[in-house]
Structures are given as structure tokens and as C-alpha cells.
Design an enzyme around this catalytic site. Structure first.
Site, short mmCIF file in Angstrom:
data_model
loop_
_atom_site.label_atom_id
_atom_site.label_comp_id
_atom_site.label_asym_id
_atom_site.label_seq_id
_atom_site.Cartn_x
_atom_site.Cartn_y
_atom_site.Cartn_z
N LYS A 1 25.82 11.51 22.26
CA LYS A 1 26.68 10.76 23.17
C LYS A 1 27.83 11.67 23.59
O LYS A 1 28.59 12.16 22.75
CB LYS A 1 27.21 9.51 22.48
CG LYS A 1 28.20 8.73 23.34
CD LYS A 1 28.59 7.41 22.71
CE LYS A 1 29.61 6.69 23.56
NZ LYS A 1 29.98 5.39 23.00
N LYS B 1 23.05 9.81 25.90
CA LYS B 1 23.94 9.04 26.75
C LYS B 1 25.08 9.91 27.25
O LYS B 1 25.68 10.61 26.44
CB LYS B 1 24.50 7.88 25.93
CG LYS B 1 25.52 7.04 26.65
CD LYS B 1 26.12 6.03 25.72
CE LYS B 1 27.21 5.32 26.47
NZ LYS B 1 28.03 4.51 25.59
C1 PBG Z 1 31.40 2.05 22.79
C2 PBG Z 1 30.54 2.26 23.98
C3 PBG Z 1 30.88 2.76 25.25
C4 PBG Z 1 29.72 2.64 26.04
C5 PBG Z 1 28.74 2.11 25.23
N1 PBG Z 1 29.25 1.91 23.96
C6 PBG Z 1 32.16 3.22 25.78
C7 PBG Z 1 32.76 4.47 25.33
O1 PBG Z 1 32.25 5.19 24.48
O2 PBG Z 1 33.86 4.72 25.82
C8 PBG Z 1 29.61 3.01 27.49
C9 PBG Z 1 28.54 2.30 28.23
C10 PBG Z 1 28.60 2.43 29.71
O3 PBG Z 1 29.43 3.16 30.29
O4 PBG Z 1 27.77 1.78 30.36
N2 PBG Z 1 31.77 3.19 22.12
#
Ligand code: PBG
Length: 330
Positions: A198, A251
Site C-alpha cells: 500500500k 493499492k
Molecule cells: C485506511 C484506508 C484508506 C483507504 C483504504 N483504507 C485511506 C488511507 O490510507 O489514507 C483508501 C481507499 C480509497 O482511496 O479508495 N487506512
């Protein structure tokens, strides 16, 4: 044997009609691949459109059964739930409370539409007053003290009936911590879908608006991955698999298609890709301006994610795509 070249070979021969193209098409999107992310909010009878993500809503728990019924009827196998709590605090207490917003939502869905797979996002950022994904000490997100809270959150989700838990915090060692807490509490059959690679991405902007989870100071670059890195993503994925992840996620998806391909090639565990909020909203915005055809753009993006090697795709277009696939459009 190399093919003879032009004029013997003419690749256009197999592109002439839709049926010819269908016969030689290499990648097909299927509704089976889709996971639909949703936001659950406090209140009664709430279906509140998210300004930055048109067509997506914050739902109150009482309205979930009808929406889940519709999702299941469209053939979408799974949803991913995010909670927006009534109140936030320093340590994100509602994230692991038995009667937290997500825990209540899971119970409601499991009762109303038990066959639908409910995946819960395990993270603290929607629940902390500072908006970071872990507890803060001396201005820094603390890794090891956060693990205990993430494990508690995962156990509370499983106890509420979550079918799969999905940690998205990017703390080191969270998959192992969550696996052992799940097992110790009798949830050894609950799979973990880890957000393994991520990245600290600009494309989460609309989501943070929706979940009101933007960090109040600093940013997430101290725990989420640095976008230029490729080898590090493979290390993250390998570590999570070694710690017991059943499925891994990359992601965002669109700017990381190369990473999806490499992860697909390095492991046999199912690979998911998250077509994140910014990837959705930028197409929506352009479509609203009349600059591109939303459905065609969405299908092209999602097909590219599948072609890159994703088995599962998390997307805010899940319902539109399910409808389009039924109508035989593409
Ligand atoms: C929580 C999380 C996030 C997303 C999914 N889980 C936000 C982040 O990390 O700031 C983002 C999902 C999206 O942008 O569709 N940590």
C-alpha cells in the site's frame, strides 16, 4: 515458428467484427472478481452522497439490508466496509469496540444477507482524532503498541461475523499479530486479506473526505510505501504471506499495474488490487464535464487491472460494472 510477415500476416483480420474480437479476447472481467467498498455512518435513514465520489454514499445501518440485497442480486460476491464513528479519540476506541459502527453493521448484514461476503477494513485512521493509522507518541506513529489495537479490532470484527478481515494500516508485523489473536479467540477460519503493498498515494484524497480521515498533522509516508519503490513491494508481500496472509493486495491499482504483475508472478496466493477513490473520482469528474465516456473508461481501467494480474478488484464501480456485464456491454 515465427509468423511470416506482411502481407501474409494481417492482424486486422481478427479485429473485423465483434464476434471475431470476442473469440480472441484474452482478458474478461467477471462480476465474480468484484468487491464493493461502502461507508457506514451513524444515524437513521441516512443515504448521504459523498460529494467527491458521486454515486457513492454513506449509509446508516438501518438502510444496509436493502442495499446489500441489491448488491447480492447483482451477483457481486463481496463488500468491504469502512466505518465513520460518532466520535473519534486519540486511540481510535470505536475501531475495536464490540458495539462500534462497523461491528453493528456486520451483524446487521450477516443477519439480513448471510451469503454476501463481508470484508472489514482493519485500521485506526477513521477512528482516531489525529487521523493517523496508529497510536501517537512524541509526534510519531508507534508500531508495536498499535499492533495490539489492530488485533483487537480484527477480533471484534470476526466476533461480529465478518467473513474476512483486511488490515490496511501498514504497521510492521500486523498480519502475524492479527493471525495469532484471531486463532487465540477461536477464529482460525477467518481469512486475512492484507493490504500488503500500500503506497502513500495522492489518489486517496476523495476517500479521506468521505471517511473524514485525513491526518491532522504530517502525512502517512512514515508507514505507507514510497511510490517509486518496486522491490520493496515484493518484500512487503513476501513478509505478509510469511506472517499468514491468505490474500494480498496492491493499492492503488492504476499507477501500480507493474507491481500487480510482479506480485502475480511471484506468488500463488490470490492477488487483489484496489481501484481507489481518486482513480474513480477523476474519471467521474471528466465524465461530468463531458470529456469521456464513464462506463467505457471504467471498463477499460478495470480490464487493465485484471490483465495486469489481479484476481480480485475492489472498485466503487462494482454495481455499474455488474449491470454492464449483465447487459452484455463489453
Ligand atoms: C485506511 C484506508 C484508506 C483507504 C483504504 N483504507 C485511506 C488511507 O490510507 O489514507 C483508501 C481507499 C480509497 O482511496 O479508495 N487506512
Amino acid at each position: 515458428m515465427p509468423q511470416p510477415s506482411f502481407p501474409i500476416t494481417r492482424l486486422r483480420r481478427l479485429r473485423r467484427t465483434e464476434n471475431l474480437r470476442r473469440m480472441v479476447r484474452e482478458t474478461a472481467l467477471s462480476v465474480d472478481d468484484l468487491i464493493y467498498p461502502l461507508f457506514v455512518a451513524p444515524g437513521l435513514n441516512v443515504k448521504d452522497e459523498i460529494l467527491s465520489m458521486p454515486g457513492n454514499y454513506r449509509w446508516s445501518i438501518d438502510r444496509l439490508p436493502a442495499e446489500m440485497e441489491e448488491i447480492a442480486t447483482l451477483g457481486i460476491p463481496a463488500v468491504l466496509l469502512f466505518g465513520i464513528p460518532e466520535a473519534k479519540d486519540e486511540v481510535g476506541s470505536e475501531g475495536y469496540a464490540d458495539d462500534g459502527i462497523v461491528q453493528q453493521a456486520v451483524r446487521k448484514i450477516e443477519e439480513a444477507v448471510p451469503e454476501l461476503i463481508v470484508i472489514t477494513d482493519v485500521c485506526l485512521c477513521e477512528y482516531t482524532s489525529h487521523g493517523h493509522c496508529g497510536v501517537i507518541h512524541d509526534g510519531e506513529v508507534q508500531n508495536d503498541p498499535t499492533l495490539r489495537l489492530l488485533a483487537k479490532a480484527a477480533v471484534s470484527h470476526a466476533a461480529a461475523g465478518a467473513d474476512i478481515v483486511a488490515p490496511s494500516d501498514m504497521m510492521d508485523g500486523r498480519v502475524a499479530a492479527i493471525r495469532s489473536a484471531l486463532d487465540a479467540n477461536g477464529f482460525e477460519m477467518t481469512p486475512i486479506l492484507s493490504y500488503a503493498a500500500k503506497y502513500a498515494s495522492a489518489f486517496y484524497g476523495p476517500f479521506r473526505d468521505a471517511a473524514d480521515s485525513a491526518p491532522q498533522f504530517g502525512d502517512r509516508r512514515g508507514y505507507q510505501m514510497d511510490p517509486p519503490n518496486r522491490r520493496e513491494a515484493l518484500r512487503e508481500v513476501q513478509l505478509d504471506i510469511d506472517e499468514g496472509a491468505d490474500m494480498v493486495m496492491v493499492k492503488p491499482a492504476l499507477s501500480y499495474l507493474d507491481i500487480i504483475r510482479e506480485v502475480r508472478d511471484m506468488t500463488d496466493v490470490p492477488v487483489a488490487a484496489y481501484n481507489v477513490s481518486g482513480e474513480y473520482s477523476m474519471v467521474k469528474a471528466a465524465a461530468q464535464m463531458g470529456w469521456l465516456d464513464e462506463l467505457r473508461a471504467a471498463l477499460e481501467i478495470l480490464t487493465s487491472i485484471k490483465r495486469a494480474g489481479a484476481d480480485l478488484i475492489l472498485t466503487y464501480w462494482a454495481k455499474d460494472v455488474a449491470r454492464a456485464l449483465r447487459g452484455g456491454d463489453w
